[in-house]
Design a protein around this motif. Structure first.
Motif, PDB file in Angstrom:
ATOM      1  N   GLY A   6       0.764  -1.351   0.181  1.00  0.00           N
ATOM      2  CA  GLY A   6       0.227   0.319   0.265  1.00  0.00           C
ATOM      3  C   GLY A   6       0.818   1.452   0.043  1.00  0.00           C
ATOM      4  O   GLY A   6       0.512   2.310  -0.435  1.00  0.00           O
ATOM      5  N   ALA A   7       2.012   0.941   0.688  1.00  0.00           N
ATOM      6  CA  ALA A   7       3.059   2.328   0.957  1.00  0.00           C
ATOM      7  C   ALA A   7       3.884   2.518  -0.392  1.00  0.00           C
ATOM      8  O   ALA A   7       3.445   3.726  -1.303  1.00  0.00           O
ATOM      9  N   LEU A   8       3.908   2.167  -1.243  1.00  0.00           N
ATOM     10  CA  LEU A   8       3.888   1.963  -2.808  1.00  0.00           C
ATOM     11  C   LEU A   8       3.125   2.395  -3.526  1.00  0.00           C
ATOM     12  O   LEU A   8       3.233   3.453  -4.829  1.00  0.00           O
ATOM     13  N   ARG A   9       1.972   1.818  -3.991  1.00  0.00           N
ATOM     14  CA  ARG A   9       0.825   2.318  -4.047  1.00  0.00           C
ATOM     15  C   ARG A   9       0.669   3.155  -4.024  1.00  0.00           C
ATOM     16  O   ARG A   9      -0.383   4.635  -4.675  1.00  0.00           O
ATOM     17  N   ALA A  10       0.144   3.909  -2.975  1.00  0.00           N
ATOM     18  CA  ALA A  10      -0.218   5.429  -2.329  1.00  0.00           C
ATOM     19  C   ALA A  10       1.214   6.409  -2.702  1.00  0.00           C
ATOM     20  O   ALA A  10       0.707   7.712  -2.019  1.00  0.00           O
ATOM     21  N   GLY A  11       2.341   5.970  -3.600  1.00  0.00           N
ATOM     22  CA  GLY A  11       3.395   6.966  -3.240  1.00  0.00           C
ATOM     23  C   GLY A  11       4.229   7.244  -2.134  1.00  0.00           C
ATOM     24  O   GLY A  11       5.208   7.991  -1.961  1.00  0.00           O
ATOM     25  N   GLY A  12       3.737   6.095  -0.809  1.00  0.00           N
ATOM     26  CA  GLY A  12       4.598   6.671   0.209  1.00  0.00           C
ATOM     27  C   GLY A  12       6.168   6.271   0.307  1.00  0.00           C
ATOM     28  O   GLY A  12       6.770   6.771   0.736  1.00  0.00           O
ATOM     29  N   ALA A  13       7.296   5.356  -1.038  1.00  0.00           N
ATOM     30  CA  ALA A  13       8.037   4.650  -1.355  1.00  0.00           C
ATOM     31  C   ALA A  13       8.318   4.874  -2.371  1.00  0.00           C
ATOM     32  O   ALA A  13       7.362   4.692  -3.664  1.00  0.00           O
ATOM     33  N   ASP A  14       9.142   4.824  -3.060  1.00  0.00           N
ATOM     34  CA  ASP A  14      10.272   4.699  -4.815  1.00  0.00           C
ATOM     35  C   ASP A  14      10.175   3.332  -4.431  1.00  0.00           C
ATOM     36  O   ASP A  14      10.054   2.453  -5.505  1.00  0.00           O
ATOM     37  N   ALA A  15      11.066   2.810  -3.539  1.00  0.00           N
ATOM     38  CA  ALA A  15      10.825   1.331  -3.765  1.00  0.00           C
ATOM     39  C   ALA A  15      10.665   0.562  -2.497  1.00  0.00           C
ATOM     40  O   ALA A  15      10.540   1.753  -1.158  1.00  0.00           O
ATOM     41  N   ALA A  16      10.153  -1.084  -2.703  1.00  0.00           N
ATOM     42  CA  ALA A  16      10.424  -1.417   0.025  1.00  0.00           C
ATOM     43  C   ALA A  16      10.838  -2.393  -0.452  1.00  0.00           C
ATOM     44  O   ALA A  16      10.608  -3.946  -1.617  1.00  0.00           O
ATOM     45  N   PHE A  17      11.475  -3.095   0.438  1.00  0.00           N
ATOM     46  CA  PHE A  17      12.009  -4.088   0.526  1.00  0.00           C
ATOM     47  C   PHE A  17       9.950  -5.253   0.949  1.00  0.00           C
ATOM     48  O   PHE A  17       9.765  -4.628   2.037  1.00  0.00           O
ATOM     49  N   VAL A  18       9.704  -5.889   0.527  1.00  0.00           N
ATOM     50  CA  VAL A  18       8.913  -6.914   1.169  1.00  0.00           C
ATOM     51  C   VAL A  18       8.877  -8.523   1.133  1.00  0.00           C
ATOM     52  O   VAL A  18      10.185  -8.898   0.793  1.00  0.00           O
ATOM     53  N   ARG A  19       7.656  -9.542   1.756  1.00  0.00           N
ATOM     54  CA  ARG A  19       7.912 -10.481   1.756  1.00  0.00           C
ATOM     55  C   ARG A  19       7.340 -11.008   0.995  1.00  0.00           C
ATOM     56  O   ARG A  19       5.798 -10.475   0.503  1.00  0.00           O
ATOM     57  N   LEU A  20       7.092 -11.755   0.163  1.00  0.00           N
ATOM     58  CA  LEU A  20       6.181 -12.709  -1.690  1.00  0.00           C
ATOM     59  C   LEU A  20       5.916 -13.779  -0.514  1.00  0.00           C
ATOM     60  O   LEU A  20       6.499 -14.315   0.404  1.00  0.00           O
ATOM     61  N   PRO A  21       4.607 -13.608  -0.323  1.00  0.00           N
ATOM     62  CA  PRO A  21       3.842 -13.370  -2.162  1.00  0.00           C
ATOM     63  C   PRO A  21       3.130 -12.016  -1.843  1.00  0.00           C
ATOM     64  O   PRO A  21       2.646 -11.771   0.044  1.00  0.00           O
ATOM     65  N   ILE A  22       2.530 -11.286  -3.020  1.00  0.00           N
ATOM     66  CA  ILE A  22       2.392  -9.835  -2.666  1.00  0.00           C
ATOM     67  C   ILE A  22       1.723  -9.821  -4.157  1.00  0.00           C
ATOM     68  O   ILE A  22       2.028 -11.036  -4.699  1.00  0.00           O
ATOM     69  N   ASP A  23       0.591  -8.729  -4.379  1.00  0.00           N
ATOM     70  CA  ASP A  23      -0.288  -8.560  -5.230  1.00  0.00           C
ATOM     71  C   ASP A  23       0.544  -8.028  -6.190  1.00  0.00           C
ATOM     72  O   ASP A  23       0.772  -6.931  -5.995  1.00  0.00           O
ATOM     73  N   ARG A  24       0.587  -8.267  -7.480  1.00  0.00           N
ATOM     74  CA  ARG A  24       1.728  -7.761  -8.391  1.00  0.00           C
ATOM     75  C   ARG A  24       0.679  -7.331  -9.696  1.00  0.00           C
ATOM     76  O   ARG A  24       1.084  -6.735 -11.164  1.00  0.00           O
ATOM     77  N   THR A  25      -0.189  -7.007  -9.532  1.00  0.00           N
ATOM     78  CA  THR A  25      -1.030  -6.512 -10.711  1.00  0.00           C
ATOM     79  C   THR A  25      -0.413  -5.171 -11.343  1.00  0.00           C
ATOM     80  O   THR A  25      -0.553  -4.440 -12.380  1.00  0.00           O
ATOM     81  N   ASP A  26      -0.152  -3.981 -10.033  1.00  0.00           N
ATOM     82  CA  ASP A  26       0.591  -2.865 -10.960  1.00  0.00           C
ATOM     83  C   ASP A  26       2.207  -2.752  -9.975  1.00  0.00           C
ATOM     84  O   ASP A  26       2.622  -1.530 -10.199  1.00  0.00           O
TER      85      ASP A  26
END
Length: 259
Positions: free
Chosen positions: A48-68
């Motif tokens: 959500g932080a990536l989609r909302a423009g709160g971060a340019d990139a992020a280290f995440v834990r998979l799985p995530i929704d990769r739609t966008d």
């Protein structure tokens, strides 16, 4: 692609257990004029932080929704079970899910492991966070299964952990909005992937240089022109021929015999 001048700083989000210090250090060495801001987020908040423009990139834990979102898997973590130090599990090097059949296995709401069926016996309630679950383990309420980095993050002197052989594993990835693959994102991808500072990946290729004509090597002889010898020297005169002989009438060697 957006030019790097559009983003005066780089915002990097990261989930618990990920330690980005090595990559941040390399960033500061290579791009000292572009400040990098670290933003800690929970695993659930990161996309959500990536989609909302709160971060340019992020280290995440998979799985995530990769739609966008784009994502590059980086590494896979060992899964461990956290237990009190006096637990029977502490006496062995590793355990299986079957070994936990009689234990209450806590399942926090922020768990990132992709379970088909959780081993052991379920607790009456699910703890809200991993940190809450750690407190319950210390109180002797149950055991907790987490990625190894989270066990280290929540280390306590009265707890220990052991690898769990047949549990799902957690994969850590670098993610960013696929429509926002900026020059700075490309720079950070290169750092994470270990590209050197001279790598041309993500930079415009240098224009091709015109080929220069190779000069003669080692004083190679040029093709003789009419009326001039190939070596550029005057023909041998008659040191071995008659005096006053006509030009070019010097003594020649004996003809070779034909075989």
């Amino acid at each position: 692609m957006t030019g790097s001048e559009a983003t005066p700083s780089f915002r990097l989000a990261y989930v618990p257990g990920v330690t980005p210090s090595k990559w941040v250090r390399i960033w500061n060495e290579r791009l000292p004029d572009i400040p990098l801001t670290l933003i800690p987020v929970s695993a659930a908040e990161a996309p959500g932080a990536l989609r909302a423009g709160g971060a340019d990139a992020a280290f995440v834990r998979l799985p995530i929704d990769r739609t966008d979102l784009s994502a590059i898997p980086l590494y896979t973590e060992t899964t461990v079970v956290v237990v009190p130090k006096d637990h029977v599990v502490a006496a062995v090097d590793e355990v299986s899910a079957e070994d936990l059949a009689d234990d209450i296995v806590l399942h926090p709401l922020d768990d990132t492991l992709d379970w088909e069926r959780l081993p052991g016996r379920p607790a009456i309630e699910r703890p809200a966070t991993t940190a809450d679950a750690i407190e319950l383990v210390a109180a002797g309420v149950g055991v907790l299964i987490v990625p190894q980095s989270l066990a280290r993050l929540h280390h306590r002197k009265d707890l220990t952990y052991r690898p769990l052989t047949d549990a799902p594993e957690s994969r850590v990835a670098l993610s960013w909005p696929e429509d926002e693959t900026t020059d700075l994102v490309e720079q950070f991808i290169g750092i994470v992937r270990g590209r050197t500072v001279n790598s041309t990946r993500g930079r415009p290729p240098a224009p091709a240089q015109p080929k220069t004509k190779r000069s003669d090597k080692g004083g190679a002889q040029r093709k003789p022109t009419a009326g001039k010898p190939a070596t550029g020297k005057s023909p041998r005169s008659g040191s071995g021929g008659p005096k006053g002989g006509s030009k070019g009438a010097g003594k020649r060697g004996k003809p070779r015999r034909r075989s």
